[in-house]
Design a protein around this motif. Structure first.
Motif, PDB file in Angstrom:
ATOM      1  N   HIS A 182       0.811  -1.223   0.000  1.00 14.58           N
ATOM      2  CA  HIS A 182       0.000   0.000   0.000  1.00 14.58           C
ATOM      3  C   HIS A 182       0.842   1.271   0.000  1.00 14.58           C
ATOM      4  CE1 HIS A 182      -3.916  -1.925   0.628  1.00 14.58           C
ATOM      5  NE2 HIS A 182      -3.339  -2.727   1.505  1.00 14.58           N
ATOM      6  N   LYS A 203      -9.737   9.906  -9.635  1.00 15.33           N
ATOM      7  CA  LYS A 203      -9.487   8.464  -9.641  1.00 15.33           C
ATOM      8  C   LYS A 203      -8.700   8.047  -8.398  1.00 15.33           C
ATOM      9  CE  LYS A 203      -7.694   4.793 -12.683  1.00 15.33           C
ATOM     10  NZ  LYS A 203      -6.767   4.140 -11.734  1.00 15.33           N
ATOM     11  N   ALA A 206     -10.985   8.048  -5.434  1.00 16.63           N
ATOM     12  CA  ALA A 206     -11.954   6.947  -5.473  1.00 16.63           C
ATOM     13  C   ALA A 206     -11.338   5.634  -5.015  1.00 16.63           C
ATOM     14  CB  ALA A 206     -12.519   6.805  -6.888  1.00 16.63           C
ATOM     15  N   GLU A 207     -10.032   5.488  -5.218  1.00 16.83           N
ATOM     16  CA  GLU A 207      -9.341   4.248  -4.859  1.00 16.83           C
ATOM     17  C   GLU A 207      -8.571   4.361  -3.553  1.00 16.83           C
ATOM     18  OE1 GLU A 207      -6.868   3.696  -8.253  1.00 16.83           O
ATOM     19  OE2 GLU A 207      -8.528   3.136  -9.601  1.00 16.83           O
ATOM     20  N   HIS A 211      -5.632   2.155   0.981  1.00 13.32           N
ATOM     21  CA  HIS A 211      -4.292   2.703   1.191  1.00 13.32           C
ATOM     22  C   HIS A 211      -4.270   3.644   2.399  1.00 13.32           C
ATOM     23  CE1 HIS A 211      -3.964   0.908  -2.676  1.00 13.32           C
ATOM     24  NE2 HIS A 211      -4.533   1.901  -3.325  1.00 13.32           N
TER      25      HIS A 211
END
Length: 418
Positions: A182, A203, A206-207, A211
């Motif tokens: 991560h 993006k 959103a991810e 992490h």
């Protein structure tokens, strides 16, 4: 871009006129988007245009001021009182919007809060501490060079520039073995977040969940092994130097900055040495140049391309008066190739005196992980110089897109024994 002449408007009125699209005599204007894929692929042509347009340029794409010349970039980096970091070093202005995470005590604070935190990290990552790590890191670099020679052809990003820092840094931090995958995505997220609300930032956000959760968990005192950087930061709480609430934020800063600079700097160095075989020959003849070869790659490729500051008062730059509370975008990559500062700036030269480059920033907010990055870069390049006779690009390269960082996604190379 418009020619440079004396502006009639000043401060906030000038900002308002430019934001409305009104032409203002004396203020160079560019519509370039420094957060676009087109720019990421070839920033150097646009850097040249921005430098030659004037000491300060209005970017109509995002309604911010831009500095691309070395003198102005260096001056702003060293004047935290006028150009603050506490309102965010990205596009977001923390005086007007909430940060996406608690503010960094290092990047996104100014004195006195910044000073206390910086003093702690300065001791945790001191030259004396780096000396204690050198032998261990150098041995790991020797092993990595042997592994790569056995492969012959490999990806210099995933198999070297990422693999080596991930083999030494997490242990030095005192991180547990699980979840280290991560670290790189989190750093990419943090640096994408400094950009505007574009596709890259959206993006990344959103991810972000897994992490962010991992890094937040690792910042806790009980997660960090004794003897590592993380434990040393938490020990500063016991000494009364920082609070128990501040310690995890300092650990987070190191987890964010401790890998990305090294990964992109090492990747840049291999990319340069493969493209300039005469410089690799110099390194082979004198492995003691390894540190400077890494430093010159940081200047030449500038892994950290941009940072913002926010004005705390009206200030004049290059004859243009900028109002209080306005964002100023510094092009570190452009400053590092400014012919006003460097002779032959477009040449990668491992014997160049690189002192003064802004690849790690400058002033009180200089990269906290720079000594660590330099140590890792030096020992890895020195190991390659002793063992590897040649480095050649073996296939198409692919660039990695990030709103702040510049680096490669893939760099196939072939190496041969010395």
């Amino acid at each position: 871009m418009t020619p440079n002449a004396a502006p009639e408007l000043r401060g906030g009125a000038l900002h308002a006129a430019l934001a409305a699209g009104a032409p203002v005599p004396g203020v160079p204007v560019s519509d370039v988007d420094p957060f676009s894929v087109e720019f990421f692929e070839d920033p150097h042509r646009i850097h040249h245009e921005l430098r030659e347009a004037g000491p300060v340029v209005w970017l109509s794409s995002w309604n911010v001021w831009a500095l691309a010349r070395y003198a102005e970039v260096h001056a702003v980096l060293n004047d935290w009182g006028t150009f603050c970091s506490s309102r965010g070093v990205g596009m977001s202005d923390f005086a007007r919007e909430k940060p996406w995470r608690p503010q960094s005590l290092i990047l996104e604070q100014d004195p006195p809060k910044h000073t206390r935190a910086r003093n702690v990290l300065g001791r945790v990552l001191s030259p004396a501490v780096m000396k204690t790590l050198r032998e261990r890191f150098a041995a790991a670099a020797e092993r990595k060079a042997d592994e790569l020679l056995a492969l012959g052809t490999f990806d210099a990003i995933t198999d070297l520039a990422e693999a080596f820092p991930l083999a030494v840094f997490p242990d030095a931090m005192g991180l547990p073995k699980e979840g280290r995958e991560h670290l790189l995505p989190y750093a990419a997220l943090a640096f994408n977040a400094f950009g505007p609300d574009n596709e890259l930032r959206r993006k990344a956000m959103a991810e972000a969940g897994p992490h962010v959760a991992y890094v937040t968990d690792q910042c806790a005192r009980e997660r960090l092994a004794a003897g590592g950087f993380g434990a040393a930061i938490h020990a500063a709480v016991d000494a009364g130097e920082i609070t128990a609430e501040e310690a995890p934020l300092l650990v987070r800063s190191l987890l964010t900055a401790g890998i990305d600079t090294t990964v992109n700097g090492l990747g840049a160095a291999i990319y340069c040495l493969a493209r300039f075989p005469e410089e690799y020959a110099k390194l082979r003849a004198n492995p003691a140049l390894a540190r400077n070869a890494f430093e010159e790659a940081v200047r030449f490729e500038s892994p950290v391309q941009t940072f913002f500051r926010t004005t705390t008062r009206r200030v004049e730059i290059g004859g243009v008066e900028i109002g209080e509370g306005e964002k100023v975008l510094m092009f570190l990559g452009a400053a590092n190739r400014d012919p006003r500062r460097w002779e032959e700036p477009e040449r990668y030269d491992i014997e160049l005196k690189t002192s003064g480059h802004v690849g790690f920033g400058s002033g009180i907010h200089m990269c906290v992980g720079q000594l660590l990055a330099r140590l890792e870069g030096e020992v890895m390049l020195a190991a390659l110089a002793r063992k590897v006779g040649s480095v050649e690009i073996a296939g198409p390269t692919r660039r990695r897109y990030n709103n702040t960082l510049r680096g490669l996604e893939s760099l196939p190379v072939t190496i041969r024994p010395a």
